[in-house]
Motif scaffolding. Structure first.
Motif, PDB file in Angstrom:
ATOM      1  N   SER A   3       0.845  -1.192   0.000  1.00 35.84           N
ATOM      2  CA  SER A   3       0.000   0.000   0.000  1.00 35.84           C
ATOM      3  C   SER A   3       0.884   1.247   0.000  1.00 35.84           C
ATOM      4  O   SER A   3       2.085   1.184   0.276  1.00 35.84           O
ATOM      5  CB  SER A   3      -0.905   0.003   1.225  1.00 35.84           C
ATOM      6  N   LEU A   4       0.278   2.394  -0.284  1.00 40.31           N
ATOM      7  CA  LEU A   4       1.027   3.648  -0.265  1.00 40.31           C
ATOM      8  C   LEU A   4       1.586   3.932   1.125  1.00 40.31           C
ATOM      9  O   LEU A   4       2.695   4.457   1.260  1.00 40.31           O
ATOM     10  CB  LEU A   4       0.138   4.802  -0.727  1.00 40.31           C
ATOM     11  N   GLN A   5       0.844   3.563   2.149  1.00 38.74           N
ATOM     12  CA  GLN A   5       1.320   3.761   3.523  1.00 38.74           C
ATOM     13  C   GLN A   5       2.554   2.900   3.788  1.00 38.74           C
ATOM     14  O   GLN A   5       3.513   3.360   4.418  1.00 38.74           O
ATOM     15  CB  GLN A   5       0.215   3.433   4.514  1.00 38.74           C
ATOM     16  N   GLN A   6       2.559   1.672   3.295  1.00 40.84           N
ATOM     17  CA  GLN A   6       3.720   0.800   3.470  1.00 40.84           C
ATOM     18  C   GLN A   6       4.925   1.340   2.702  1.00 40.84           C
ATOM     19  O   GLN A   6       6.053   1.306   3.202  1.00 40.84           O
ATOM     20  CB  GLN A   6       3.395  -0.618   2.991  1.00 40.84           C
ATOM     21  N   ILE A   7       4.689   1.855   1.514  1.00 46.31           N
ATOM     22  CA  ILE A   7       5.778   2.434   0.718  1.00 46.31           C
ATOM     23  C   ILE A   7       6.348   3.647   1.430  1.00 46.31           C
ATOM     24  O   ILE A   7       7.572   3.806   1.528  1.00 46.31           O
ATOM     25  CB  ILE A   7       5.296   2.788  -0.697  1.00 46.31           C
ATOM     26  N   ASP A   8       5.480   4.514   1.944  1.00 46.20           N
ATOM     27  CA  ASP A   8       5.935   5.694   2.691  1.00 46.20           C
ATOM     28  C   ASP A   8       6.780   5.288   3.890  1.00 46.20           C
ATOM     29  O   ASP A   8       7.815   5.889   4.170  1.00 46.20           O
ATOM     30  CB  ASP A   8       4.752   6.536   3.158  1.00 46.20           C
ATOM     31  N   GLN A   9       6.351   4.237   4.597  1.00 43.80           N
ATOM     32  CA  GLN A   9       7.096   3.788   5.776  1.00 43.80           C
ATOM     33  C   GLN A   9       8.454   3.214   5.384  1.00 43.80           C
ATOM     34  O   GLN A   9       9.469   3.484   6.038  1.00 43.80           O
ATOM     35  CB  GLN A   9       6.288   2.752   6.565  1.00 43.80           C
ATOM     36  N   GLN A  11      10.201   4.047   2.756  1.00 47.46           N
ATOM     37  CA  GLN A  11      11.047   5.170   2.363  1.00 47.46           C
ATOM     38  C   GLN A  11      11.560   5.920   3.585  1.00 47.46           C
ATOM     39  O   GLN A  11      12.728   6.316   3.622  1.00 47.46           O
ATOM     40  CB  GLN A  11      10.272   6.110   1.436  1.00 47.46           C
ATOM     41  N   ALA A  12      10.707   6.104   4.581  1.00 47.06           N
ATOM     42  CA  ALA A  12      11.119   6.781   5.812  1.00 47.06           C
ATOM     43  C   ALA A  12      12.196   5.970   6.528  1.00 47.06           C
ATOM     44  O   ALA A  12      13.187   6.527   7.012  1.00 47.06           O
ATOM     45  CB  ALA A  12       9.922   7.008   6.728  1.00 47.06           C
TER      46      ALA A  12
END
Length: 56
Positions: A3-9, A11-12
């Motif tokens: 998910s986009l949230q998993q991708i954001d995490q 990357q962080a």
């Protein structure tokens, strides 16, 4: 597919890892990224403007 949230995490987490690595080597995160060949929007703007970047 992540998910986009998993991708954001991810990357962080990756950016935090790079910051820790830069700190261990006593260099700035930007310097580490430049040495690894990362093209950041800041680097691209500097190149486009014709200004020479500083080697820190």
């Amino acid at each position: 597919m992540p998910s986009l949230q998993q991708i954001d995490q991810l990357q962080a987490d990756y950016l935090e890892y790079l910051a820790d690595l830069a700190n261990l080597h006593g260099v700035s995160l930007m310097a580490l990224m430049q040495n690894l060949g990362f093209q950041t929007s800041i680097n691209l703007r500097i190149q486009e403007s014709g200004v020479r970047s500083l080697n820190v």
